[in-house]
Design an enzyme around this catalytic site. Structure first.
Site, PDB file in Angstrom:
ATOM      1  N   GLU A   2       0.841  -1.197   0.000  1.00 57.48           N
ATOM      2  CA  GLU A   2       0.000   0.000   0.000  1.00 57.48           C
ATOM      3  C   GLU A   2       0.877   1.248   0.000  1.00 57.48           C
ATOM      4  OE1 GLU A   2      -2.526   3.002   0.054  1.00 57.48           O
ATOM      5  OE2 GLU A   2      -3.104   0.931  -0.382  1.00 57.48           O
TER       6      GLU A   2
ATOM      7  N   HIS B  11     -16.643   7.308  -9.038  1.00 53.28           N
ATOM      8  CA  HIS B  11     -16.835   5.899  -9.384  1.00 53.28           C
ATOM      9  C   HIS B  11     -16.126   5.567 -10.695  1.00 53.28           C
ATOM     10  CE1 HIS B  11     -20.978   6.315  -7.198  1.00 53.28           C
ATOM     11  NE2 HIS B  11     -19.979   6.244  -6.338  1.00 53.28           N
TER      12      HIS B  11
END
Length: 534
Positions: A35, A473
Site C-alpha cells: 500500500e 466511481h
C-alpha cells in the site's frame, strides 16, 4: 537476496484487502500486500460522519485532477482517491448499492463469461453481513457489515411522502426483486456504529496470519517481466528501492487510474504512447487506459422555510455531544450517513432499467459547525444529488511521463453526447416534480439551483456544464472481455503476459448503475476463487 512471495497484491484498497484476506486463508500460500498510503488509525476513519473530514484530505488522497475540459468551461475536476489502508472504502460515503441485475447480465452479453447476475449474486451474498439477515439476495455472516440508515431525524418520512405523491414507486430492497423505486439508504456501517471499510472488515482479521505480510508507504513503480511472465515488482518504500519476486502471480488492485498507469510504466499499453515516453513496449495493448467511465452528477438545492435540516445537529455543542455519544454507544446522528433516502428511476418509460439515481440530503453541501451566539449562521437548505447511471461518454488515462511518481493524465471527456445531457435533464425534472408535492412543497421556500428561472433545455444545459461533478466511481480502464481490445480476459488475466491479473474497478466493461464499492468487493471475492481455482 530478493524476497519471494506466492502472491503479490499491489494496492490495499477496496479490492486488495479482500484479496489479502481470501488468498491468505490458504496457510501454504505466502501473500504480500503493498500500500502506497499509510495506516487508517485516526478515529475519523471509524466514525461514519468522519468522512466529511477525511474525503479529499491531502494526507489520505492521491491529489489527482482531470484535464481541463472545454465542454465544462475549461474546468478541471478533482478526482479523490483514497491513499490509505482500505483505499476509497475508508473515505467514501459508505452507500451500499449493487446496481441493476441487467448491469451484470450486460457484462455476460459482452463476452464476459461467468459475470452475469446469477453468477455474481453468490459473491454479493458471501461478502455481506446484512441487517436483513440471510435470504435469497443477502448474506448474514460475511465480513462486510451492511446496515440501514434510520432517517427519522433526516426528513425521511417527508421525502418518502412527496416521492409517493409524485407517482414514483417504492422498493423494500433495491438489491432484491425490485431494483427500482425509493428506498431507505443502506451503508457499510456495523452494529457498533463503526465504518466497515475493507481494511477493517477484511484486512484486520487476516493480519494475525503469519503468511500475510503488509507493507505500507510503499509504492510499486514497475512490474518485473521476464520472458512474457510477471515475476515480481520493483518498489520504493521507507527503506528505498527494492525488488520482490512472485512465485505464482502479481495482482494489480490500484484502481481505475493507478492500475493502467502501472501497466503502461511496465511496457504494457498502447505502443505508440509508450514510445512517446521512451518506454519500450512489451505488449502492445491499446485498450489499457481507454474506456474510462464515471457517473456524472449535479446537485440541486432548495432553501427551507424552517430550521428543519441536519444543519441544526451541527451546532457546536450538539456536535460535541454527538461525537461523545458515538464514541460511548455507537449511536446518534454521527453514527451513520446523512441521507434521507435513494430513488432509482427511469426518466423515460421505454427504458429497461433506471438511468438516474437521486440521493436526498437534508443538509446544505457546504454545511459547517456553528456557534449559537454567531450572527453569521448558514441558511437551512435541502440538497439532492442527481446522478446519471449509464453515461455514454468515455475518457482515458495516459502517462504524463515515465516517472512513476508523476500523476496520470486523466481526461474524463464528460458530456460528449446529447444523451448524457438528456438523462441529467430528466433527473432534474423528476426532482422538481417531487418537490412540488407536499410535504416537501410546504417545507421549501425557493429552488436555489438550478433556479426556477431555468426551465428550457438550453438554460439547463448551461447549468449542467457549469456545475457538473463526478461521483468518484471511475471504472473500465483495463476492460474485461474476450475480444482483441480487452485488457483482461474473463478470469481477469492480463492478455499477453502470464502470472499477472487486474482485480479492481478498472476491469468493469461498463460501470454498474449505482455506487460501485459493493461491486468492487464482489469482483475481488470472485477473483479470489478464480486465483485459487475454486
Amino acid at each position: 537476496m530478493t524476497e519471494a512471495f506466492d502472491h503479490i497484491i499491489i494496492g490495499a484498497g477496496s479490492a486488495g484487502c479482500v484479496l489479502a484476506n481470501r488468498l491468505s486463508e490458504d496457510a501454504g500460500s505466502r501473500v504480500l500486500l503493498i500500500e502506497a498510503g499509510g495506516e487508517d488509525r485516526s478515529w475519523l476513519f471509524r466514525m461514519p460522519l468522519g468522512f466529511m473530514m477525511t474525503a479529499a484530505n491531502p494526507a489520505y488522497d492521491w491529489g489527482y485532477a482531470s484535464e481541463p475540459d472545454p465542454k465544462l468551461g475549461g474546468r478541471s475536476l478533482p478526482l479523490p482517491r483514497g491513499r490509505v489502508l482500505g483505499g476509497c472504502s475508508s473515505v467514501n460515503g459508505m452507500i451500499y448499492m449493487r446496481g441493476h441485475a441487467s448491469d451484470y447480465d450486460g457484462w455476460r452479453q459482452m463476452g464476459c463469461r461467468g459475470w452475469g447476475h446469477d453468477d455474481v449474486l453468490p459473491y454479493f451474498r458471501r461478502m455481506e453481513s446484512s441487517w436483513r439477515g440471510a435470504g435469497p439476495y443477502h448474506g448474514s455472516d460475511g465480513p462486510l457489515a451492511v446496515s440501514r440508515v434510520e432517517g427519522g431525524h433526516l426528513l425521511a418520512d417527508r421525502v418518502r411522502a412527496s416521492v409517493r405523491a409524485a407517482g414514483f414507486a417504492e422498493s423494500d430492497d433495491l438489491s432484491g426483486e425490485r431494483q427500482e423505486g425509493f428506498s431507505a439508504c443502506e451503508v457499510t456501517v456495523d452494529r457498533r456504529g463503526r465504518r466497515a471499510s475493507t481494511a477493517r472488515a477484511y484486512l484486520r482479521p487476516a493480519l494475525v496470519r503469519p503468511n500475510l505480510t503488509l507493507w505500507t508507504r510503499t509504492q510499486a513503480i514497475r512490474l518485473l517481466i521476464e520472458r512474457g511472465r510477471a515475476v515480481g515488482v520493483e518498489l520504493r518504500g521507507p527503506d528505498g528501492l527494492r525488488q520482490v519476486r512472485a512465485r505464482r502471480e502479481v495482482i494489480l488492485s490500484g484502481g481505475a487510474y493507478n492500475s493502467p498507469q502501472l501497466l503502461m510504466l511496465s511496457g504494457i499499453g498502447p505502443a505508440e504512447h509508450l514510445r512517446e515516453h521512451f518506454i519500450e513496449p512489451i505488449v502492445d495493448a491499446p485498450g489499457v487506459g481507454r474506456n474510462l467511465s464515471e457517473h456524472p452528477l449535479v446537485y440541486m438545492s432548495f432553501a427551507a422555510r424552517e430550521p428543519a435540516t441536519f444543519l441544526s445537529a451541527l451546532r457546536i455543542d450538539r456536535a460535541a455531544r454527538s461525537v461523545l455519544r458515538w464514541a460511548l454507544t455507537g449511536g446518534g446522528p454521527f453514527a451513520s450517513q446523512i441521507t434521507s433516502g435513494v430513488l432509482m428511476l427511469r426518466t423515460r418509460p421505454e427504458l429497461e432499467r433506471p438511468d438516474i439515481q437521486l440521493v436526498f440530503l437534508p443538509v446544505r453541501l457546504d454545511a459547517k459547525l456553528w456557534h449559537p451566539l454567531s450572527r453569521n449562521r448558514q441558511e437551512h437548505v435541502l440538497s439532492v444529488m442527481v446522478m446519471q447511471l449509464h453515461p455514454e461518454s468515455r475518457g482515458t488515462v495516459r502517462l504524463a511521463s515515465a516517472d512513476p511518481f508523476a500523476k496520470p493524465v486523466v481526461d474524463l471527456d464528460l458530456l460528449s453526447t446529447p444523451g448524457d445531457f438528456a438523462d441529467i435533464r430528466g433527473g432534474i425534472a423528476a426532482v422538481r416534480r417531487i418537490f412540488a408535492q407536499p410535504p416537501l412543497a410546504d417545507l421549501v421556500r425557493v429552488e436555489l439551483a438550478p433556479g426556477a428561472d431555468r426551465q428550457d433545455d438550453a438554460a439547463l444545459d448551461v447549468f449542467i456544464r457549469d456545475n457538473l461533478k463526478i461521483t468518484q466511481h471511475p471504472a473500465g480502464t483495463c476492460r474485461m472481455g474476450e475480444d482483441r481490445d480487452a485488457v483482461v480476459d474473463s478470469e481477469l488475466r492480463v492478455r499477453g503476459i502470464e502470472g499477472l491479473r487486474v482485480v479492481d474497478a478498472s476491469i468493469m466493461p461498463t460501470v454498474p448503475g449505482a455506487n460501485i464499492n459493493a461491486a468492487v468487493i464482489m469482483v475481488a471475492e470472485k477473483a479470489a476463487d478464480m486465483i485459487r481455482d475454486r
